[in-house]
Design a protein around this motif. Sequence first.
Motif, PDB file in Angstrom:
ATOM      1  N   SER A   9       4.416 -57.178  -9.567  1.00 28.49           N
ATOM      2  CA  SER A   9       2.514 -56.573  -9.214  1.00 28.49           C
ATOM      3  C   SER A   9       2.081 -56.059  -9.350  1.00 28.49           C
ATOM      4  N   LEU A  10       3.106 -54.703  -9.155  1.00 23.38           N
ATOM      5  CA  LEU A  10       2.494 -53.531  -8.941  1.00 23.38           C
ATOM      6  C   LEU A  10       2.134 -52.957 -10.680  1.00 23.38           C
ATOM      7  N   ALA A  11       2.838 -53.938 -10.986  1.00 21.66           N
ATOM      8  CA  ALA A  11       4.242 -52.868 -12.371  1.00 21.66           C
ATOM      9  C   ALA A  11       2.038 -53.414 -13.579  1.00 21.66           C
ATOM     10  N   GLU A  12       1.583 -51.977 -14.523  1.00 25.52           N
ATOM     11  CA  GLU A  12       1.010 -52.536 -15.634  1.00 25.52           C
ATOM     12  C   GLU A  12       1.428 -52.847 -16.495  1.00 25.52           C
ATOM     13  N   PRO A  13       1.983 -53.945 -17.368  1.00 17.97           N
ATOM     14  CA  PRO A  13       2.955 -53.529 -18.386  1.00 17.97           C
ATOM     15  C   PRO A  13       2.019 -52.741 -19.433  1.00 17.97           C
ATOM     16  N   VAL A  19       5.987 -44.719 -16.003  1.00 14.03           N
ATOM     17  CA  VAL A  19       5.277 -45.057 -15.417  1.00 14.03           C
ATOM     18  C   VAL A  19       5.032 -46.476 -14.539  1.00 14.03           C
ATOM     19  N   VAL A  20       3.990 -45.844 -14.739  1.00 12.23           N
ATOM     20  CA  VAL A  20       2.316 -47.093 -15.064  1.00 12.23           C
ATOM     21  C   VAL A  20       3.197 -48.628 -14.621  1.00 12.23           C
ATOM     22  N   ARG A  59      -0.262 -47.837 -10.814  1.00 11.83           N
ATOM     23  CA  ARG A  59      -1.132 -46.564 -10.909  1.00 11.83           C
ATOM     24  C   ARG A  59      -0.577 -45.790  -9.433  1.00 11.83           C
ATOM     25  N   ASP A  60      -0.567 -46.813  -8.404  1.00 10.97           N
ATOM     26  CA  ASP A  60      -0.361 -45.798  -6.694  1.00 10.97           C
ATOM     27  C   ASP A  60       0.866 -45.623  -7.205  1.00 10.97           C
ATOM     28  N   LEU A  61       1.656 -45.705  -6.929  1.00 13.74           N
ATOM     29  CA  LEU A  61       3.058 -45.238  -6.253  1.00 13.74           C
ATOM     30  C   LEU A  61       3.026 -43.813  -8.173  1.00 13.74           C
ATOM     31  N   THR A  72      11.413 -57.558  -3.148  1.00 14.93           N
ATOM     32  CA  THR A  72      10.976 -56.667  -4.205  1.00 14.93           C
ATOM     33  C   THR A  72      10.188 -56.390  -5.381  1.00 14.93           C
ATOM     34  N   ALA A  73      11.346 -57.085  -5.721  1.00 15.93           N
ATOM     35  CA  ALA A  73      11.622 -56.901  -7.330  1.00 15.93           C
ATOM     36  C   ALA A  73      10.048 -57.724  -7.685  1.00 15.93           C
TER      37      ALA A  73
END
Length: 390
Positions: free
Chosen positions: A128-132, A143-144, A149-151, A122-123
């Motif tokens: 992989s989703l996070a946009e540093p 948040v992004v 961005r999607d969540l 999960t982590a």
Amino acid sequence: MPSPEHRFDVLVVGAGFAGGVCARRMAEDYGLRVLVIDRRPHVAGNAHDAPDEHGVLIHTYGPHIFHTNAGKVTDFLSRFTEWLPYEHRVWAEVDGRIVPLPINRRTIQALHGVELGTEEETAAYLASLAEPRATLQNSEDSVVAKVGRDLYERLFRGYTRKQWALDPSELHAQVTARLPVRFNDDDRYFGDSFQQMPAAGFTTMFERMLDHPNIELRLGTEYEDVRAEVEAAQIVWTGPIDEFFGYRLGRLPYRSLHFERETRATPGGRLVQPVAVINYPNERIPYTRVTEFRHLTGQVHDFSTLTYEYPTAEGDPYYPIPRPENRELYHRYEALAAERDDVLFVGRLARYQYLNMDQVVAQALVAVERWAAARGLAGALAERTLPEAA
Ligand SMILES: Cc1cc2nc3c(=O)[nH]c(=O)nc-3n(C[C@H](O)[C@H](O)[C@H](O)COP(=O)(O)OP(=O)(O)OC[C@H]3O[C@@H](n4cnc5c(N)ncnc54)[C@H](O)[C@@H]3O)c2cc1C
């Protein structure tokens, strides 16, 4: 010269947590004669609760859930209430699905249709989703950078725009800086060690707190109504700080809420929602969240009352708007307050800060201790906490 019934040691403006705690401490520990006033017709401030016309115990100013890690806060309040264990849960309705908040493994699985076996998976998936971002300029960034961005768009953007009438890109990064994310299935909203509700409600707890021979309570009473006739060397001000100074530097802006209630027949004591609060991040839905009170209060009843929250610009001052210029204005008022030795400014409105109930209790306990120490007052508290003579 005011007659004895108009003479007090302390005038406490506001019968919420800040005023209630200060009044009790000053009356009990320092033997002072205290007058508590509130412009509202009830005690408990924004934490007020009362049965509605169907006999369902509701929170007048929106859901209030007590949670804390501060032992001295629960020690103090436990003198006036028994407790009912309650772990708060909030789910969000997103694209026809109901998912847990804060984001946890189940939230991600439901919204992204993925299977995540372990916390590590999960982590890694979230990473992989996070946009540093090199720097977090605003709430959108914070948040992004954490969940992508999607969540952000499905869970946060619309909710924030409704709540503040501002886009997250216009809000300080701090507003969402501590956004919790869970890699397991823990769907409790709070992580605090103490999560319990006052068993007979907040109002009953306040009635007991203010029930002291040195305390007089006058409800439905404005500060303006009493300031000329009441003599008190000390004021405890828990109302808006800008109001105290006649708004002379301008008004501190707040966001407010409008509540709409609905009561449904629930034969056999069933509940309408699966959890106490459901958030509606979708901007096409005008309310932000719906609360079913009986989840919070543990009341069993053949009716259940829900409240729909509509954020508004006008109305009671609820949420200080977290913008740098508002903070600056507050600091100018704070400088005026520092010159008033005779006034103790305590609580969320006097400090222009969103504070949870436990934080207000802690702030009030400390404020009274410091105030008494600065005046060399010896009180029962001081005596009680002295080490026993050898
Ligand atoms: C919608 C909402 C939900 C919340 N949910 C939670 C939650 O789940 N958990 C949590 O811990 N906290 C929650 N809070 C925060 C909680 O409400 C506050 O921490 C708490 O009420 C602050 O107490 P206070 O005494 O500082 O202010 P208040 O409760 O606002 O009390 C101040 C009182 O002063 C009175 N007053 C002001 N000016 C005057 C005047 N001139 N003359 C006479 N009286 C005056 C007001 O009428 C008011 O009753 C929530 C807040 C809101 C707005």
